[in-house]
Design an enzyme around this catalytic site. Structure first.
Site, PDB file in Angstrom:
ATOM      1  N   ASP A  69      20.263  58.009  33.246  1.00 48.66           N
ATOM      2  CA  ASP A  69      18.829  57.903  32.981  1.00 48.66           C
ATOM      3  C   ASP A  69      18.121  57.808  34.333  1.00 48.66           C
ATOM      4  O   ASP A  69      18.722  57.379  35.327  1.00 48.66           O
ATOM      5  CB  ASP A  69      18.559  56.650  32.142  1.00 48.66           C
ATOM      6  CG  ASP A  69      17.075  56.415  31.945  1.00 48.66           C
ATOM      7  OD1 ASP A  69      16.389  57.333  31.483  1.00 48.66           O
ATOM      8  OD2 ASP A  69      16.613  55.304  32.266  1.00 48.66           O
ATOM      9  N   ASP A 119      19.334  51.650  31.252  1.00 49.99           N
ATOM     10  CA  ASP A 119      18.924  50.252  31.368  1.00 49.99           C
ATOM     11  C   ASP A 119      17.876  49.827  30.345  1.00 49.99           C
ATOM     12  O   ASP A 119      17.635  48.645  30.173  1.00 49.99           O
ATOM     13  CB  ASP A 119      18.344  49.990  32.767  1.00 49.99           C
ATOM     14  CG  ASP A 119      16.967  50.636  32.949  1.00 49.99           C
ATOM     15  OD1 ASP A 119      16.818  51.802  32.538  1.00 49.99           O
ATOM     16  OD2 ASP A 119      16.067  49.965  33.474  1.00 49.99           O
ATOM     17  N   ASP A 145      17.255  53.693  25.929  1.00 49.34           N
ATOM     18  CA  ASP A 145      18.576  54.221  26.270  1.00 49.34           C
ATOM     19  C   ASP A 145      19.667  53.703  25.342  1.00 49.34           C
ATOM     20  O   ASP A 145      20.779  54.251  25.347  1.00 49.34           O
ATOM     21  CB  ASP A 145      18.947  53.848  27.713  1.00 49.34           C
ATOM     22  CG  ASP A 145      17.975  54.415  28.732  1.00 49.34           C
ATOM     23  OD1 ASP A 145      17.504  55.540  28.513  1.00 49.34           O
ATOM     24  OD2 ASP A 145      17.686  53.732  29.728  1.00 49.34           O
TER      25      ASP A 145
END
Length: 760
Positions: A300, A555, A559
């Site tokens: 990410d 995080d 996600d």
């Protein structure tokens, strides 16, 4: 194993009793051959082996004991009055601390619970919890972790997480659960153990029958001095049966399924414990085994590759300071942006307060925010913001690691260190008409944008930054570039992962331009851009459909579905609780190099499990034939007590092999900053734009393109020409190469070729 031990000792004892009773019944003149000594010797050696095994296994859980020993037993509860003066201090048991309590932590004491610093400054040693070797500075507002050691200053903290909710308690719980879980490879050992005992019993029975037959067919095999004229049938039968039973019992004694059974759990216990000590929490045997099999890893962007917090990356000045001083400009812009709630505005305000080293602000009137364009207002009374600083101090503050920005285009330096401040002070009574926004906002207010300004903005926008113009009193003064900076170690971590042969992807909801800028900076060639949070899990499924193990590093809350879908979900410890809960691996430190460390630990642990299996298997495959007397004709024979000692030591040896995992060291940044990496950075082509990007969830996965394109041909030709003198390459230092380059991101871009419409 207990079944085999019981069988061996029982058969030896019952056989001996039977032989003794038979001798008594037949009134034999000589003592019969019994195996009475076998039973106590088997029990003695097995007990000794289990004791040694227990000691060795106890060392596998030392990580748990070490973590638990960090917990403080007492806390100092303080009471403060309305003026924040301490009026009372009381020592209490740490179990009595409640959320919201104020606690004093003296130098050298352990922080009793997780909390937030209310007053005081110090450094805390968090090495045994996060793996961070250097003390961490603590200021008012900083978070502290229960169990860390306060080094040199007195702190007053407010408890935020207590008891089972504290970070240390959760780490201990996760490690305990991980150490008791089974890895998939353990299923093989369980299957083998299920068939092991019956097979060994069959082998022992075959050994018994075979040696009885051999004894009668070829007596000289067991009695080299056998003589048909001297040895009676009774003596021969006694020797044959004693030998056959002894060998059968030896087979039962030496066979050890325990070594196979201990091969995996002991390695998992040590591996997860070592990981926890190094700041890598692996939630069980399955992720520990699977992590090293990962072939594709997806990162990410926001909060993972980048810090997730916008910062002012650069300031471009377009006028001389005699028009508007640097201090005046910063004070005016910072005061105005404090009235906006936009993230970019918050970044500008934070930047101004840091470089001016003040919490004060001027006065604002007529504030107006126009969506898609910018803001306008009038600012006055800025002297309190700049009266305690100077131009040189501002420039010095800009170069600190915390701020990390540059100011470009200061055309005329002041004649002395305080002239800028005096000029601003003289103008303090004035009011400043301020405009902050994009190109359209400037044009809408009748201001022209020069080619130089447009070029500066385009340069930063192409790097994924948000560039805004600032005009004071009808003149464009400067440009501010705001970015979400890339983590210092991101490029090195990506390099190491790609060096291991992993396919690395960047996954983000940002537009293509921003995504490409970030990917280019850290060395990622494959990007998923403009992916909505709910579609991230679909991208992970697409990659899994190719038949490879996929890891997802993230995080945030958005996600968590992708972390759960991936074969291995890796969460940054500073992320949200939902992400940490959904992940298989949690990195306590906010360090991307720990992703590489987790893969290395997994590979090392699985390699140790396989070595354990090898030795356990070889032990049984070699030991059982020797115990069965296969090599007796060449003089190689084992007594039952020898077999029991060998069986006990096999289990101990497997545990000791697992304990060697304690020697594993997490790869440090200094150890992987090699000449090869420096040469890789040195050879990077700044004009290389070969990044494969897909938009949204519906586009197909990026496929490696051939080398026939004109762009690649040109780059290849240039590369060959530039490498003619590569033999003279000299490794550069980190500072020379500029590894700590800034990263750039924004979520306000509309399209690759469109202008920004950020609300500032």
């Amino acid at each position: 194993m207990d079944v085999l031990v019981v069988l061996a000792t029982t058969i030896a004892y019952v056989y001996s009793i039977g032989v003794l009773l038979g001798a008594m019944a037949t009134r034999m003149e000589e003592s019969p051959m019994t195996l009475f000594e076998t039973t106590p010797m088997l029990v003695t050696f097995i007990s000794l082996g289990r004791w040694l095994e227990h000691i060795a296994k106890g060392k596998t859980s030392e990580a748990i004991h070490k973590l638990m020993s960090l917990q403080a037993t007492e806390a100092t509860l303080v009471t403060m009055d309305s003026s924040e003066n301490v009026i009372n201090e009381t020592k209490i048991n740490v179990d009595l601390v409640q959320r919201g309590d104020l606690l004093r932590v003296l130098p050298g004491e352990k922080v009793p619970v997780d909390g937030r610093v209310v007053s005081g400054t110090s450094n805390c040693d968090e090495s045994l919890i996060t793996g961070e070797s250097m003390p961490v500075a603590k200021l008012p507002g900083s978070s502290v972790i229960g169990g860390s050691i306060n080094e040199n200053g007195s702190l007053i903290i407010q408890a935020t997480h207590v008891g089972a909710d504290s970070a240390l308690s959760q780490i201990v719980r996760l490690v305990e659960e991980a150490q008791t879980s089974k890895a998939p490879i353990q299923q093989l050992a369980d299957t083998i153990a299920g068939y092991f005992v019956p097979v060994v019993c069959v082998i022992a029975s075959v050994t018994l029958i075979s040696w009885i037959i051999v004894g009668y067919v070829s007596p000289t095999t067991i009695l080299p001095d056998y003589s048909q004229n001297v040895t009676t049938d009774g003596e021969l039968a006694e020797e044959v049966f004693a030998n056959a039973f002894q060998l059968a019992i030896t087979v039962l004694a030496i066979a050890c399924p325990c070594a196979l059974g201990l091969a995996t759990p002991t390695a998992v216990m040590v591996g997860t414990g070592v990981g926890a000590v190094n700041g890598i929490l692996i939630k069980g045997g399955e992720p520990l085994e699977t992590t090293h099999k990962v072939k594709t890893i997806v990162f990410d962007k926001t909060g993972t590759i980048t810090h997730g917090v916008p910062k002012v990356a650069s300031v471009a000045y377009f006028v001389e300071e005699k028009v508007v001083t640097l201090l005046t400009f910063l004070a005016v812009v910072g005061t105005a942006e404090a009235n906006s709630e936009h993230p970019i505005a918050n970044a500008i305000v934070k930047y101004v307060k840091q470089v001016l080293n003040t919490e004060k602000l001027g006065q604002v009137s007529g504030f107006k925010a126009v969506p898609g364009y910018g803001i306008e207002c009038t600012v006055s009374n800025i002297l309190p913001m700049i009266e305690s600083t100077s131009r040189d101090q501002v420039l010095s503050n800009c170069n600190t690691e915390e701020v990390g920005s540059d100011i470009d285009g200061l055309l005329a330096a002041a004649s002395d260190a305080n002239s800028s401040k005096r000029l601003a002070a003289n103008e303090n009574g004035e009011k400043y008409a301020l405009l902050v926004g994009n190109r359209d906002w400037m044009r809408k207010n009748g201001l022209s944008i020069t080619p130089e300004m447009d070029m500066k903005m385009s340069k930063h926008e192409n790097q994924g930054q948000t560039a805004v113009l600032c005009a004071i009193n009808g003149q464009i003064v400067a440009m501010l570039a705001v970015a979400d900076t890339v983590k210092e170690e991101a490029q090195l971590a990506i390099y190491q992962l790609k060096k291991k042969g992993l396919n690395v992807f960047l996954l983000t909801g940002d537009n293509v331009k921003t995504a490409k800028a970030i990917a280019k900076q850290v060395g990622i060639k494959k990007v998923f851009a403009e992916v909505l949070p709910e579609h991230k899990v679909a991208k992970v499924r697409q990659l899994q459909s190719l038949g490879e193990k996929v890891a997802m590093v993230g995080d945030g809350v958005n996600d968590s579905p992708a972390l759960a879908q991936a074969d291995v979900g890796i969460a940054i410890g500073t992320g949200t609780d939902v992400a940490v809960e959904a992940a298989d691996v949690v990195l306590i430190r906010n360090d991307l190099l720990d992703v590489y460390g987790a893969i290395q630990l997994s590979a090392t642990t699985v390699r140790r499990i396989r070595v354990n299996f090898f030795f356990a298997s070889i032990y049984n495959l070699v030991g059982i034939p020797i115990a069965a007397g296969v090599f007796m004709p060449v003089g190689l024979e084992l007594q039952p007590w020898m077999a029991s000692a060998a069986m006990a030591m096999s289990s101990v040896s497997v545990v000791c092999l697992s304990l060697l995992l304690k020697l594993w060291k997490k790869p440090s940044k200094h150890s992987i900053l090699t000449d090869a990496y420096f040469k890789h950075v040195y050879d990077l082509d700044p004009f290389d734009d070969d990044i494969q990007v897909t938009r949204g969830v519906d586009e197909t996965l990026p496929i490696d393109r051939g080398k026939g394109s004109l762009r690649q041909s040109i780059h290849s030709m240039i590369s060959k020409l530039s490498n003619t003198n590569s033999n003279n390459y000299t490794p550069l230092s980190t500072m020379e190469i500029g590894i700590q380059s800034k990263s750039y991101s924004t979520s306000r871009d509309q399209d690759e070729d469109s202008e920004r419409n950020s609300i500032v």
